[in-house]
Design a protein around this motif. Structure first.
Motif, PDB file in Angstrom:
ATOM      1  N   ASP A   1       0.855  -1.192   0.000  1.00 49.02           N
ATOM      2  CA  ASP A   1       0.000   0.000   0.000  1.00 49.02           C
ATOM      3  C   ASP A   1       0.891   1.242   0.000  1.00 49.02           C
ATOM      4  O   ASP A   1       1.683   1.440   0.918  1.00 49.02           O
ATOM      5  CB  ASP A   1      -0.909  -0.012   1.239  1.00 49.02           C
ATOM      6  CG  ASP A   1      -1.806   1.214   1.286  1.00 49.02           C
ATOM      7  OD1 ASP A   1      -2.255   1.659   0.211  1.00 49.02           O
ATOM      8  OD2 ASP A   1      -2.043   1.729   2.395  1.00 49.02           O
TER       9      ASP A   1
ATOM     10  N   TRP B   1       1.224   5.195   0.342  1.00 50.60           N
ATOM     11  CA  TRP B   1       0.467   6.322   0.882  1.00 50.60           C
ATOM     12  C   TRP B   1       1.434   7.409   1.332  1.00 50.60           C
ATOM     13  O   TRP B   1       2.634   7.200   1.413  1.00 50.60           O
ATOM     14  CB  TRP B   1      -0.433   5.869   2.036  1.00 50.60           C
ATOM     15  CG  TRP B   1       0.283   5.245   3.205  1.00 50.60           C
ATOM     16  CD1 TRP B   1       0.699   3.958   3.318  1.00 50.60           C
ATOM     17  CD2 TRP B   1       0.660   5.902   4.414  1.00 50.60           C
ATOM     18  NE1 TRP B   1       1.323   3.758   4.530  1.00 50.60           N
ATOM     19  CE2 TRP B   1       1.307   4.933   5.225  1.00 50.60           C
ATOM     20  CE3 TRP B   1       0.503   7.199   4.909  1.00 50.60           C
ATOM     21  CZ2 TRP B   1       1.802   5.227   6.490  1.00 50.60           C
ATOM     22  CZ3 TRP B   1       1.010   7.488   6.164  1.00 50.60           C
ATOM     23  CH2 TRP B   1       1.637   6.514   6.936  1.00 50.60           C
TER      24      TRP B   1
ATOM     25  N   PRO C   1      -7.006  11.393   2.202  1.00 46.65           N
ATOM     26  CA  PRO C   1      -7.669  10.095   2.003  1.00 46.65           C
ATOM     27  C   PRO C   1      -6.798   8.926   2.453  1.00 46.65           C
ATOM     28  O   PRO C   1      -7.311   7.931   2.975  1.00 46.65           O
ATOM     29  CB  PRO C   1      -7.918  10.052   0.482  1.00 46.65           C
ATOM     30  CG  PRO C   1      -7.926  11.486   0.045  1.00 46.65           C
ATOM     31  CD  PRO C   1      -6.925  12.164   0.925  1.00 46.65           C
ATOM     32  N   CYS C   2      -5.467   9.065   2.294  1.00 46.24           N
ATOM     33  CA  CYS C   2      -4.563   7.995   2.741  1.00 46.24           C
ATOM     34  C   CYS C   2      -4.638   7.831   4.253  1.00 46.24           C
ATOM     35  O   CYS C   2      -4.722   6.712   4.778  1.00 46.24           O
ATOM     36  CB  CYS C   2      -3.119   8.312   2.342  1.00 46.24           C
ATOM     37  SG  CYS C   2      -2.816   8.475   0.580  1.00 46.24           S
ATOM     38  N   ARG C   3      -4.600   8.975   4.959  1.00 48.24           N
ATOM     39  CA  ARG C   3      -4.621   8.920   6.426  1.00 48.24           C
ATOM     40  C   ARG C   3      -5.955   8.381   6.941  1.00 48.24           C
ATOM     41  O   ARG C   3      -6.012   7.682   7.953  1.00 48.24           O
ATOM     42  CB  ARG C   3      -4.350  10.307   7.020  1.00 48.24           C
ATOM     43  CG  ARG C   3      -2.997  10.911   6.641  1.00 48.24           C
ATOM     44  CD  ARG C   3      -1.832   9.965   6.899  1.00 48.24           C
ATOM     45  NE  ARG C   3      -1.678   9.590   8.287  1.00 48.24           N
ATOM     46  CZ  ARG C   3      -0.880  10.220   9.141  1.00 48.24           C
ATOM     47  NH1 ARG C   3      -0.131  11.228   8.733  1.00 48.24           N
ATOM     48  NH2 ARG C   3      -0.785   9.808  10.373  1.00 48.24           N
ATOM     49  N   MET C   4      -7.033   8.695   6.225  1.00 51.47           N
ATOM     50  CA  MET C   4      -8.352   8.176   6.601  1.00 51.47           C
ATOM     51  C   MET C   4      -8.400   6.661   6.423  1.00 51.47           C
ATOM     52  O   MET C   4      -9.133   5.958   7.132  1.00 51.47           O
ATOM     53  CB  MET C   4      -9.439   8.847   5.765  1.00 51.47           C
ATOM     54  CG  MET C   4      -9.621  10.338   6.077  1.00 51.47           C
ATOM     55  SD  MET C   4     -10.733  11.165   4.926  1.00 51.47           S
ATOM     56  CE  MET C   4     -12.279  10.358   5.312  1.00 51.47           C
ATOM     57  N   GLU C   5      -7.624   6.162   5.485  1.00 48.25           N
ATOM     58  CA  GLU C   5      -7.595   4.719   5.203  1.00 48.25           C
ATOM     59  C   GLU C   5      -6.662   3.963   6.158  1.00 48.25           C
ATOM     60  O   GLU C   5      -6.803   2.762   6.360  1.00 48.25           O
ATOM     61  CB  GLU C   5      -7.147   4.478   3.748  1.00 48.25           C
ATOM     62  CG  GLU C   5      -7.171   3.037   3.296  1.00 48.25           C
ATOM     63  CD  GLU C   5      -8.572   2.417   3.265  1.00 48.25           C
ATOM     64  OE1 GLU C   5      -8.670   1.192   3.232  1.00 48.25           O
ATOM     65  OE2 GLU C   5      -9.564   3.186   3.271  1.00 48.25           O
ATOM     66  N   ASN C   6      -5.718   4.668   6.802  1.00 51.00           N
ATOM     67  CA  ASN C   6      -4.728   4.026   7.661  1.00 51.00           C
ATOM     68  C   ASN C   6      -5.339   3.081   8.705  1.00 51.00           C
ATOM     69  O   ASN C   6      -4.824   1.961   8.890  1.00 51.00           O
ATOM     70  CB  ASN C   6      -3.862   5.068   8.342  1.00 51.00           C
ATOM     71  CG  ASN C   6      -2.780   5.651   7.427  1.00 51.00           C
ATOM     72  OD1 ASN C   6      -2.225   6.708   7.696  1.00 51.00           O
ATOM     73  ND2 ASN C   6      -2.500   4.973   6.336  1.00 51.00           N
TER      74      ASN C   6
ATOM     75  N   ASN D   1      -7.916   1.291   8.579  1.00 47.89           N
ATOM     76  CA  ASN D   1      -8.360   0.070   7.923  1.00 47.89           C
ATOM     77  C   ASN D   1      -7.183  -0.832   7.574  1.00 47.89           C
ATOM     78  O   ASN D   1      -7.282  -2.065   7.642  1.00 47.89           O
ATOM     79  CB  ASN D   1      -9.163   0.400   6.651  1.00 47.89           C
ATOM     80  CG  ASN D   1     -10.459   1.102   6.959  1.00 47.89           C
ATOM     81  OD1 ASN D   1     -11.094   0.838   7.965  1.00 47.89           O
ATOM     82  ND2 ASN D   1     -10.839   2.044   6.090  1.00 47.89           N
ATOM     83  N   VAL D   2      -6.067  -0.197   7.185  1.00 50.87           N
ATOM     84  CA  VAL D   2      -4.856  -0.967   6.881  1.00 50.87           C
ATOM     85  C   VAL D   2      -4.337  -1.641   8.153  1.00 50.87           C
ATOM     86  O   VAL D   2      -3.966  -2.824   8.157  1.00 50.87           O
ATOM     87  CB  VAL D   2      -3.767  -0.064   6.276  1.00 50.87           C
ATOM     88  CG1 VAL D   2      -2.464  -0.855   6.074  1.00 50.87           C
ATOM     89  CG2 VAL D   2      -4.227   0.530   4.951  1.00 50.87           C
TER      90      VAL D   2
END
Length: 207
Positions: A187, A189, A195-200, A202-203
Motif C-alpha cells: 500500500d 500512501w 484520504p490515505c490517512r483516513m484509510e490508515n 483500515n490498513v
C-alpha cells in the motif's frame, strides 16, 4: 519567421520576402519535433527526418491545416489530426488511432495520439508503438513514452512484482523478494494525503 525546437528555443530566424516566402538553411542530423512560428500564438509544428527538404504553405487564417510536402511524419500528423477533428464518436476515434498505429508503428508522430487509447484496454497498441520507436529514443518525449510503457509492462497483472527494498519500523532492510510465497499487501500512501490517512486505520485492522 522562426524555426524553434519544441521548447520554443529559436534555432534560426528568416525574414519573409515581399511575396511571403521564406527558406530555412538548418540541416537536421537527427529526427526531432520542431515549430515554425511567427509568434507564440501563431505557429505550426513539423517533424523532419534528416535529408528531407520540406516545403510548406501556411495560411494564417487556418494554422491547423498547413500544406506540407516531403515530410513523411508531418504529413501523417496533419492527416490524422484533421480526420480526428471530423469525428465526434469515441469508438470511431479509437478505431482511427488503432488504424494509425497498425499502419505506422514506426512513426513518432503517433505518440501525439496514442493517449486517446486507454492504456489498460489497448495496452498492446502502446506496446507495439513503443517497440517501433526504439530508433527515436534520443527524443525526450519518445524516451518518456517508451519508459512509461516498459514500466507498465512490468506491472501487468500476472507478472512478478518489481523489487522493493525499504527499511522496516526497526530500521532493518527488507526486500520484497524475501517474502515470496507469502501473501503480501503493498500500500503506497503519504502523510500529507488526507484520504490515505483516513484509510490508515483500515490498513492497521487488516494487518
Amino acid at each position: 519567421v522562426l524555426l524553434q525546437d519544441i521548447q520554443f528555443n529559436t534555432l534560426e530566424t528568416q525574414k519573409l520576402d515581399k511575396d511571403g516566402n521564406f527558406e530555412f538553411d538548418t540541416k537536421f542530423s537527427q529526427f526531432d519535433f520542431y515549430i515554425v512560428a511567427l509568434d507564440k500564438e501563431n505557429f505550426v509544428i513539423f517533424f523532419p527526418e534528416p535529408g528531407e527538404k520540406t516545403e510548406m504553405t501556411i495560411d494564417l487564417e487556418d494554422l491547423r491545416n498547413p500544406k506540407i510536402s516531403n515530410s513523411v511524419h508531418s504529413e501523417l500528423y496533419y492527416e490524422y489530426s484533421n480526420k480526428l477533428g471530423l469525428i465526434s464518436k469515441d469508438d470511431e476515434r479509437v478505431d482511427l488511432i488503432k488504424k494509425m498505429i497498425d499502419e505506422n508503428p514506426n512513426s513518432p508522430t503517433c505518440i501525439f495520439f496514442v493517449d486517446l487509447l486507454d492504456a489498460d484496454t489497448y495496452f498492446t497498441y502502446h506496446e507495439k508503438l513503443s517497440d517501433g520507436l526504439m530508433k527515436y529514443d534520443h527524443n525526450i518525449y519518445v524516451k518518456e513514452f517508451i519508459t512509461k510503457t516498459n514500466n507498465s509492462k512490468k506491472l501487468k497483472i500476472g507478472n512478478p512484482a518489481s523489487e522493493i527494498e525499504l527499511k522496516d519500523p526497526d530500521g532493518k532492510i527488507v526486500k520484497l523478494s524475501s517474502l515470496k510465497g507469502k501473501y503480501v499487501l503493498i500500500d503506497f500512501w503519504a502523510s500529507w494525503c488526507r484520504p490515505c490517512r483516513m484509510e490508515n486505520p483500515n490498513v492497521v485492522k487488516l494487518y
